[in-house]
Design an enzyme around this catalytic site. Structure first.
Site, short mmCIF file in Angstrom:
data_model
loop_
_atom_site.label_atom_id
_atom_site.label_comp_id
_atom_site.label_asym_id
_atom_site.label_seq_id
_atom_site.Cartn_x
_atom_site.Cartn_y
_atom_site.Cartn_z
N PHE A 140 -25.03 36.71 4.66
CA PHE A 140 -26.33 37.32 4.98
C PHE A 140 -27.40 36.74 4.07
CE2 PHE A 140 -29.71 40.48 4.74
CZ PHE A 140 -29.97 40.66 6.09
N ASP A 225 -27.31 32.23 -3.04
CA ASP A 225 -28.14 33.37 -2.71
C ASP A 225 -27.66 34.55 -3.55
OD1 ASP A 225 -29.25 35.66 -1.67
OD2 ASP A 225 -28.97 35.10 0.43
N LYS A 254 -34.16 41.64 -4.48
CA LYS A 254 -33.66 43.02 -4.67
C LYS A 254 -33.91 43.57 -6.08
CE LYS A 254 -30.79 43.70 -0.70
NZ LYS A 254 -30.12 42.65 0.06
C1 LIG Z 1 -30.71 41.75 1.09
C2 LIG Z 1 -30.36 40.33 1.10
C3 LIG Z 1 -31.25 39.35 1.58
C4 LIG Z 1 -32.57 39.71 2.23
O1 LIG Z 1 -33.48 40.25 1.33
P1 LIG Z 1 -34.81 40.93 1.91
O2 LIG Z 1 -35.56 41.34 0.67
O3 LIG Z 1 -34.39 42.06 2.77
O4 LIG Z 1 -35.54 39.91 2.69
C5 LIG Z 1 -30.88 38.03 1.48
N1 LIG Z 1 -29.70 37.68 0.94
C6 LIG Z 1 -28.82 38.58 0.48
C7 LIG Z 1 -27.54 38.12 -0.12
C8 LIG Z 1 -29.11 39.94 0.56
O5 LIG Z 1 -28.22 40.85 0.13
#
Ligand SMILES: *Cc1c(COP(=O)(O)O)cnc(C)c1O
Length: 405
Positions: A140, A225, A254
């Site tokens: 994700f 990420d 986050k």
């Molecule tokens: C939550 C998340 C995102 C997206 O972040 P947003 O602030 O909602 O755009 C991207 N990568 C990972 C691994 C995440 O957990």
């Protein structure tokens, strides 16, 4: 005269786009790891606003930074730089492998910047053939069209017409599947150094090391990420530090703002130079108010006491969940690292994670799910031992109700 509005759950269905299906509970205030709703019912928060509130709610250092900066200057745009952004960037650079920082407002935007950068880097350095991006099934990376296409769940990316091209998905923890896809046309491998949304899946050491070696062999960039794993969540400042594998580009969001929207893409000087003046940008990115709060969050988390505390709380959490499981036999496995924990339901309870979440909510405990079969916990990194115990007691009551009907 201002109109009086009854802000209840019914109003959501009247006035909001129906892409979410929020709980009937509407929280109105929080302090540390506790939250109160409109009816003054109290909850212990093991959700942390989806792994965002790394210091709980209204942490004094963050409130102070917000108020202090709020009375100075909020927004300038990137036509000018500002002191909080410069200070935060310097602290991130000093604490990580990176030499350069690009600020965004969210995880998806940080990844969007990383994805555009890897394409531009490859075009400048190697030519137009090198565009292939390898990412992972169940991964994700956010909800913009590029990031959702790099993400590994078609239910999120299908139904919006033609997708950005030359993106392929390998299997996480399967190095052979990466070997089959990687070639000289690959510009980057994009991965979470612990899959969050996809099910709290830790990488094996051989896998991450193997991916790093393949990237080096094929002149591809490795992008981590760390939007969910970063800023102390796994017990290291960034998860790559615990894996001893350094990426070329890392994204963080986050927990970076502790609840205030901010994200960043960080990299080396050599790679960063390909995003030269005019190639990318954001109106809000690096805004002083967000950076001031993030600086306070970063300072508070980035010390041995807090990071060691995360490891000790992980042990307490896992022991507590094991004790619940010994009594009720509901989990197949409890996994994750630091305070990013997934309790995988047994096959007999398949698809019931959301029911566990709802049962916990009724007992005064906020939790998360990671897919239909996993209950996820991502509490404040400074939650107290008493709050963990009390939260687990509430969770046990919910489990007991689920099992005994
Ligand atoms: C939550 C998340 C995102 C997206 O972040 P947003 O602030 O909602 O755009 C991207 N990568 C990972 C691994 C995440 O957990």
């Amino acid at each position: 005269m201002t109109q009086q509005i009854n802000a209840n759950r019914e109003l959501f269905d009247d006035v909001m786009v129906p892409n979410y299906s929020p709980s009937a509970v509407i929280p109105v205030r929080g302090k540390g790891a506790r939250v109160w709703d409109q009816q003054e019912k109290e909850y212990i928060d093991f959700a942390g606003g989806i792994a965002v509130n790394c210091l709980g709610h209204c942490h004094p250092a963050l409130v102070d930074a917000l108020k202090t900066q709020g009375e100075k200057i909020w927004h300038l745009s990137n036509v000018m730089t500002n002191e909080p952004a410069l200070r935060l960037a310097k602290k991130i650079v000093d604490a990580t492998f990176a030499e350069k920082v690009y600020f965004a407002n969210s995880g998806a935007e940080s990844n969007e910047a990383a994805l555009k950068l890897v394409r531009r880097w490859a075009l400048d350095n190697h030519g137009p053939h090198k565009t292939k991006i390898i990412s992972f099934k169940q991964g994700f990376h956010g909800r913009t069209f590029f990031t959702v296409s790099v993400g590994g769940q078609e239910i999120y990316s299908d139904g919006f017409g033609p997708k950005p091209g030359d993106i392929v998905h390998a299997e996480y923890n399967n190095l052979d599947s990466v070997k089959e896809l990687i070639c000289d046309n690959t510009c980057a491998v994009v991965m979470e150094p612990l899959q969050g949304e996809g099910g709290i899946i830790s990488p094996t050491q051989e896998f991450v090391e193997g991916v790093r070696e393949l990237c080096d062999q094929f002149n591809a960039l490795l992008v981590f990420d760390e939007v969910q794993t970063g800023v102390g969540r796994t017990g290291d400042l960034y998860a790559y530090m615990g894996l001893n594998v350094t990426p070329d580009i890392l994204t963080t969001a986050k927990a970076l703002g502790g609840g205030f929207p901010i994200g960043a893409m960080i990299t080396t000087t050599e790679i960063a130079k390909h995003l030269k003046v005019g190639t990318h940008g954001s109106t809000y990115g690096g805004n002083p108010l967000a950076c001031a709060v993030a600086e306070a969050a970063f300072d508070t988390v980035n010390n041995k006491e807090v990071l060691d505390g995360v490891k000790q709380k992980e042990a307490q959490f896992k022991a507590g969940l094991a004790a619940i499981n010994a009594k009720y036999d509901v989990f197949k496995e409890v996994r994750g690292k630091g305070l990013l924990i997934g309790a995988v339901l047994k096959d007999e309870l398949k698809g019931k994670a959301k029911d566990f979440l709802n049962a916990a909510m009724a007992e005064g405990l906020m939790s998360l799910v990671a897919g239909p079969n996993i209950v996820r916990f991502a509490p404040s990194l400074v939650i107290t031992d008493e709050e963990i115990n009390e939260g687990l007691q509430r969770f046990e009551k919910a489990v007991s109700k689920m099992v005994n009907g």
